[in-house]
Design a protein around this motif. Structure first.
Motif, short mmCIF file in Angstrom:
data_model
loop_
_atom_site.label_atom_id
_atom_site.label_comp_id
_atom_site.label_asym_id
_atom_site.label_seq_id
_atom_site.Cartn_x
_atom_site.Cartn_y
_atom_site.Cartn_z
N ARG A 9 0.83 -1.20 0.00
CA ARG A 9 0.00 0.00 0.00
C ARG A 9 0.87 1.26 0.00
O ARG A 9 0.53 2.26 -0.64
CB ARG A 9 -0.97 -0.01 1.18
N TRP A 10 2.01 1.21 0.70
CA TRP A 10 2.96 2.34 0.67
C TRP A 10 3.44 2.56 -0.76
O TRP A 10 3.43 3.67 -1.26
CB TRP A 10 4.14 2.06 1.59
N ASP A 11 3.89 1.47 -1.40
CA ASP A 11 4.38 1.58 -2.78
C ASP A 11 3.30 2.13 -3.71
O ASP A 11 3.59 2.94 -4.58
CB ASP A 11 4.86 0.21 -3.28
N ALA A 12 2.06 1.70 -3.51
CA ALA A 12 0.95 2.19 -4.34
C ALA A 12 0.73 3.68 -4.12
O ALA A 12 0.47 4.42 -5.07
CB ALA A 12 -0.32 1.40 -4.04
N MET A 13 0.86 4.14 -2.86
CA MET A 13 0.70 5.56 -2.57
C MET A 13 1.79 6.37 -3.27
O MET A 13 1.52 7.40 -3.89
CB MET A 13 0.76 5.82 -1.06
N VAL A 14 3.02 5.88 -3.20
CA VAL A 14 4.14 6.59 -3.84
C VAL A 14 3.96 6.59 -5.35
O VAL A 14 4.18 7.62 -6.01
CB VAL A 14 5.50 5.98 -3.43
N GLU A 15 3.52 5.50 -5.94
CA GLU A 15 3.31 5.44 -7.38
C GLU A 15 2.18 6.36 -7.81
O GLU A 15 2.26 7.00 -8.87
CB GLU A 15 3.05 4.00 -7.84
N HIS A 16 1.15 6.45 -7.00
CA HIS A 16 0.06 7.40 -7.29
C HIS A 16 0.61 8.82 -7.30
O HIS A 16 0.32 9.60 -8.20
CB HIS A 16 -1.06 7.26 -6.26
N ALA A 17 1.41 9.14 -6.29
CA ALA A 17 2.02 10.48 -6.22
C ALA A 17 2.94 10.72 -7.42
O ALA A 17 2.95 11.82 -7.99
CB ALA A 17 2.80 10.63 -4.92
N ARG A 18 3.68 9.71 -7.81
CA ARG A 18 4.57 9.83 -8.98
C ARG A 18 3.76 10.15 -10.23
O ARG A 18 4.13 11.01 -11.03
CB ARG A 18 5.38 8.56 -9.18
N GLY A 19 2.63 9.49 -10.39
CA GLY A 19 1.77 9.72 -11.54
C GLY A 19 1.21 11.14 -11.59
O GLY A 19 0.88 11.66 -12.64
N ARG A 20 1.11 11.76 -10.43
CA ARG A 20 0.62 13.14 -10.33
C ARG A 20 1.75 14.17 -10.41
O ARG A 20 1.50 15.37 -10.35
CB ARG A 20 -0.11 13.35 -9.00
N GLY A 21 2.99 13.68 -10.50
CA GLY A 21 4.13 14.60 -10.55
C GLY A 21 4.57 15.10 -9.19
O GLY A 21 5.25 16.11 -9.08
N TRP A 22 4.20 14.38 -8.13
CA TRP A 22 4.50 14.80 -6.77
C TRP A 22 5.72 14.11 -6.18
O TRP A 22 5.99 14.25 -4.98
CB TRP A 22 3.30 14.56 -5.87
N VAL A 23 6.45 13.35 -6.99
CA VAL A 23 7.66 12.68 -6.53
C VAL A 23 8.83 13.27 -7.29
O VAL A 23 8.75 13.46 -8.51
CB VAL A 23 7.58 11.15 -6.76
N SER A 24 9.91 13.59 -6.58
CA SER A 24 11.08 14.15 -7.25
C SER A 24 11.62 13.16 -8.26
O SER A 24 11.35 11.95 -8.19
CB SER A 24 12.16 14.50 -6.23
N GLU A 25 12.36 13.67 -9.21
CA GLU A 25 12.89 12.83 -10.28
C GLU A 25 13.68 11.64 -9.75
O GLU A 25 13.59 10.54 -10.29
CB GLU A 25 13.78 13.69 -11.19
N ASP A 26 14.44 11.84 -8.68
CA ASP A 26 15.24 10.76 -8.11
C ASP A 26 14.47 9.91 -7.10
O ASP A 26 14.99 8.96 -6.55
CB ASP A 26 16.51 11.31 -7.47
N GLY A 27 13.20 10.26 -6.85
CA GLY A 27 12.37 9.51 -5.92
C GLY A 27 12.64 9.79 -4.45
O GLY A 27 12.03 9.18 -3.58
N ALA A 28 13.52 10.73 -4.17
CA ALA A 28 13.93 10.99 -2.79
C ALA A 28 12.91 11.78 -1.98
O ALA A 28 12.89 11.68 -0.75
CB ALA A 28 15.28 11.71 -2.76
N THR A 29 12.07 12.58 -2.65
CA THR A 29 11.11 13.40 -1.91
C THR A 29 9.72 13.32 -2.50
O THR A 29 9.53 13.14 -3.71
CB THR A 29 11.53 14.88 -1.85
N LEU A 30 8.75 13.47 -1.60
CA LEU A 30 7.34 13.54 -1.97
C LEU A 30 6.86 14.96 -1.73
O LEU A 30 7.09 15.53 -0.66
CB LEU A 30 6.52 12.60 -1.09
N GLN A 31 6.20 15.53 -2.69
CA GLN A 31 5.63 16.86 -2.57
C GLN A 31 4.22 16.72 -2.00
O GLN A 31 3.42 15.94 -2.51
CB GLN A 31 5.59 17.52 -3.93
N VAL A 32 3.92 17.45 -0.91
CA VAL A 32 2.63 17.33 -0.26
C VAL A 32 2.02 18.70 0.02
O VAL A 32 2.73 19.69 0.16
CB VAL A 32 2.72 16.52 1.06
N HIS A 33 0.71 18.71 0.13
CA HIS A 33 -0.04 19.90 0.47
C HIS A 33 0.13 20.21 1.95
O HIS A 33 0.19 19.32 2.77
CB HIS A 33 -1.52 19.66 0.15
N VAL A 34 0.23 21.51 2.27
CA VAL A 34 0.35 21.95 3.65
C VAL A 34 -0.98 22.53 4.10
O VAL A 34 -1.54 23.40 3.44
CB VAL A 34 1.46 23.01 3.81
#
Length: 109
Positions: free
Chosen positions: A78-103
């Protein structure tokens, strides 16, 4: 999942990761702290940083902080699925090191 930065006028801001079993959403919630205090607390905790109304969370550090010791067998998937969903939205850095989130600020701003 929620990454909270909480504190008050006389308290040192603290970072907590809560609702770790809900991997359908992820955001950064600020209590009664300034953006600068939140940024400092996230950096000090090795979890990320705040830039304006966007949080940048360290993917590996967040997983380490969030994964329960008694995690259900599917938690990692489920963690991997969440990260992949974020990646599909452009919310994961190119190197995968950071997740962009709403504050979300307690001040409503």
């Amino acid at each position: 999942m929620i990454v909270e930065v909480v504190g008050g006028a006389d308290e040192r801001p603290e970072v907590r990761v809560v609702d770790t079993d809900d991997l359908t959403s992820l955001h950064l919630a600020l209590g009664e702290v300034t953006d600068e205090e939140a940024d400092e607390a996230l950096r000090a905790g090795g979890l990320g940083r705040v830039e304006g109304d966007t949080g940048h969370l360290d993917t590996a550090a967040l997983r380490a902080a969030a994964e329960p010791a008694d995690a259900p067998g599917d938690w990692g998937q489920r963690w991997d699925a969440m990260v992949e969903h974020a990646r599909g939205r452009g919310w994961v850095s190119e190197d995968g090191a950071t997740l962009q989130v709403h504050v979300e600020s307690a001040a409503g701003a």
